[in-house]
Write an enzyme that holds these catalytic residues in place. Structure first.
Site, PDB file in Angstrom:
ATOM      1  N   HIS A 128       0.814  -1.218   0.000  1.00 12.98           N
ATOM      2  CA  HIS A 128       0.000   0.000   0.000  1.00 12.98           C
ATOM      3  C   HIS A 128       0.847   1.267   0.000  1.00 12.98           C
ATOM      4  O   HIS A 128       0.327   2.356  -0.252  1.00 12.98           O
ATOM      5  CB  HIS A 128      -0.982  -0.001   1.178  1.00 12.98           C
ATOM      6  CG  HIS A 128      -0.371   0.251   2.516  1.00 12.98           C
ATOM      7  ND1 HIS A 128      -0.085  -0.754   3.415  1.00 12.98           N
ATOM      8  CD2 HIS A 128      -0.005   1.394   3.135  1.00 12.98           C
ATOM      9  CE1 HIS A 128       0.427  -0.241   4.517  1.00 12.98           C
ATOM     10  NE2 HIS A 128       0.489   1.070   4.371  1.00 12.98           N
ATOM     11  N   ASP A 158       0.210  -7.735   1.504  1.00 12.98           N
ATOM     12  CA  ASP A 158       0.550  -6.308   1.581  1.00 12.98           C
ATOM     13  C   ASP A 158       2.056  -6.101   1.613  1.00 12.98           C
ATOM     14  O   ASP A 158       2.565  -5.263   2.350  1.00 12.98           O
ATOM     15  CB  ASP A 158      -0.113  -5.645   2.788  1.00 12.98           C
ATOM     16  CG  ASP A 158      -0.015  -4.112   2.722  1.00 12.98           C
ATOM     17  OD1 ASP A 158       0.079  -3.579   1.597  1.00 12.98           O
ATOM     18  OD2 ASP A 158      -0.014  -3.462   3.781  1.00 12.98           O
ATOM     19  N   GLY A 230       3.236   6.788   8.207  1.00 13.46           N
ATOM     20  CA  GLY A 230       4.584   6.957   7.687  1.00 13.46           C
ATOM     21  C   GLY A 230       5.524   5.853   8.118  1.00 13.46           C
ATOM     22  O   GLY A 230       6.586   5.666   7.536  1.00 13.46           O
ATOM     23  N   ASN A 231       5.143   5.100   9.167  1.00 11.37           N
ATOM     24  CA  ASN A 231       5.934   3.953   9.623  1.00 11.37           C
ATOM     25  C   ASN A 231       5.708   2.729   8.749  1.00 11.37           C
ATOM     26  O   ASN A 231       6.482   1.762   8.833  1.00 11.37           O
ATOM     27  CB  ASN A 231       5.592   3.583  11.063  1.00 11.37           C
ATOM     28  CG  ASN A 231       6.424   4.329  12.081  1.00 11.37           C
ATOM     29  OD1 ASN A 231       5.901   5.134  12.829  1.00 11.37           O
ATOM     30  ND2 ASN A 231       7.718   4.085  12.110  1.00 11.37           N
ATOM     31  N   SER A 232       4.652   2.715   7.948  1.00 11.96           N
ATOM     32  CA  SER A 232       4.337   1.546   7.123  1.00 11.96           C
ATOM     33  C   SER A 232       5.530   1.163   6.258  1.00 11.96           C
ATOM     34  O   SER A 232       6.113   2.009   5.572  1.00 11.96           O
ATOM     35  CB  SER A 232       3.129   1.831   6.234  1.00 11.96           C
ATOM     36  OG  SER A 232       1.954   1.914   6.987  1.00 11.96           O
ATOM     37  N   GLY A 288     -10.513 -23.916  -4.867  1.00 16.30           N
ATOM     38  CA  GLY A 288     -11.865 -23.460  -5.198  1.00 16.30           C
ATOM     39  C   GLY A 288     -12.913 -23.753  -4.151  1.00 16.30           C
ATOM     40  O   GLY A 288     -13.975 -24.305  -4.474  1.00 16.30           O
TER      41      GLY A 288
END
Length: 383
Positions: A128, A158, A230-232, A288
């Site tokens: 992200h 992510d 901002g730490n991401s 599935g």
């Protein structure tokens, strides 16, 4: 001479005896006085005498761990052109002078963090952070800047891998997230709110956190070390400065840290990175099926006979599970002999299966167990 030695021996004996009595009866008299080791003198241009402490290392400091990890944690700046329908962009006269360029006020900028994990310039961060970015710039702690390119992304965890072409890069050492335990001291390093590189400290609050509905595949390390905007993509390191995880998300009703942060374990991050570098994507198994966790209430209502596991709620028509004979209402007990206790565990076990191979899946149907062979397919890529 003999008399003097006798007097000396008696004096030493009496002194040791007094010392022993003080140690036993009044030990506080021997405690080191506050400021012991300090000296009185002037400091700098001070006009008065002050008490100056000796230059000793700080007690209980994590400066060594921070010093090892901080050089490898970078700031990531991204910009993305707005898809907007600004009226000027449609004006032929405007385009005559500006072409297809978008003014600066028509661009969206964001920031995040990343961790250099290879001297070849590979950087781990969150998907992200770089998702849909038109331009990516990496700023190193020593002030160097470089444009970066996306090597590959994995939205389901992510995670993303980007690369810069810079020489003499600092590299973080990878730790062992599987050995992390609740109560271990950890440091979170990143660039919160764009104020500059920051280190916060806390402990591991929990391991193996899932069912948070943040990512499709979850196995988070939870920490109370402050993680903010901002730490991401920044680093969660152990007390020795080794990378334990990539800071990814926080639980907050205000947008700021409330002491509940989540990091993706370095074991997961490394496997994703290796797959991305080798093939450009992460390939996972797929059969599935849709499932639902078995709760005590659900077990009682449908008389399932067990209070944990994953019940098959749906089967993709003509998919691998359907062709193998798995039906809605079956309870999945094991995948390749490994027990399934919930939906999250089921997803992780199936994802690790190699597409194109057969896998044995054990199901419970009407209180009877059956083992079926399923031809594993390739999991469709999440968009």
């Amino acid at each position: 001479m003999r008399r003097f030695w006798l007097l000396f021996a008696q004096a030493v004996t009496i002194g040791l005896g007094l010392y022993f009595v003080v140690v036993v009866m009044r030990p506080e008299l021997l405690a080191r006085a506050p400021g012991a080791g300090a000296r009185v003198g002037t400091v700098g241009n001070s006009a008065v005498a002050v008490l100056e402490a000796p230059p000793l290392p700080a007690s209980g400091s994590y400066r060594a761990a921070a010093g090892r990890a901080m050089p490898a944690v970078v700031n990531i700046l991204t910009s993305k052109a707005l898809s907007g329908e600004h009226p000027l962009l449609k004006d032929p006269f405007f385009r005559k002078f500006f072409g297809d360029r978008i003014p600066e006020d028509e661009q969206q900028s964001s920031l995040g963090s990343g961790v250099i994990v290879s001297p070849d310039g590979y950087i781990l961060t969150n998907n992200h952070v770089v998702d849909a970015a038109d331009e990516i710039e990496v700023v190193l702690p020593d002030g160097r800047r470089s444009a970066a390119r996306v090597v590959g992304t994995d939205p389901e965890t992510d995670l993303a891998v980007i690369r810069i072409d810079v020489k003499n890069l600092p590299v973080i050492a990878l730790g062992h997230a599987e050995q992390a335990r609740v109560g271990d001291v950890v440091l979170a390093i990143g660039n919160p709110f764009g104020v500059g590189q920051t280190v916060t400290m806390g402990i591991i609050s929990a391991v193996g956190r899932n069912n948070l509905h943040i990512n499709n595949f979850e196995d988070f390390i939870q920490t109370d070390a402050a993680i903010n905007f901002g730490n991401s993509g920044g680093a969660l390191v152990d007390a020795n400065g080794n990378l334990l995880g990539i800071n990814s998300a926080i639980y907050s009703q205000t947008g700021g840290s409330v002491g509940i942060g989540f990091a993706i374990p370095v074991s997961t991050a490394k496997s994703v990175m290796d797959a991305i570098i080798k093939t450009g994507q992460v390939v996972r198994g797929w059969v599935g099926i849709e499932s639902q966790d078995i709760t005590p209430e659900l077990a009682e209502s449908f008389e399932l006979g067990r209070k944990s596991g994953a019940i098959i709620a749906g089967v993709v028509r003509n998919g691998p599970a359907d062709r193998a004979g798995i039906r809605p209402g079956d309870i999945l007990l094991a995948v390749e002999g490994k027990p399934v206790s919930n939906t999250s565990e089921m997803l992780n076990l199936i994802a690790k299966l190699a597409p194109g191979h057969k896998a044995k899946m054990t199901v419970l149907r009407k209180n009877r167990e059956a083992t079926l062979e399923v031809n594993v397919g390739k999991r469709p890529r999440a968009e």
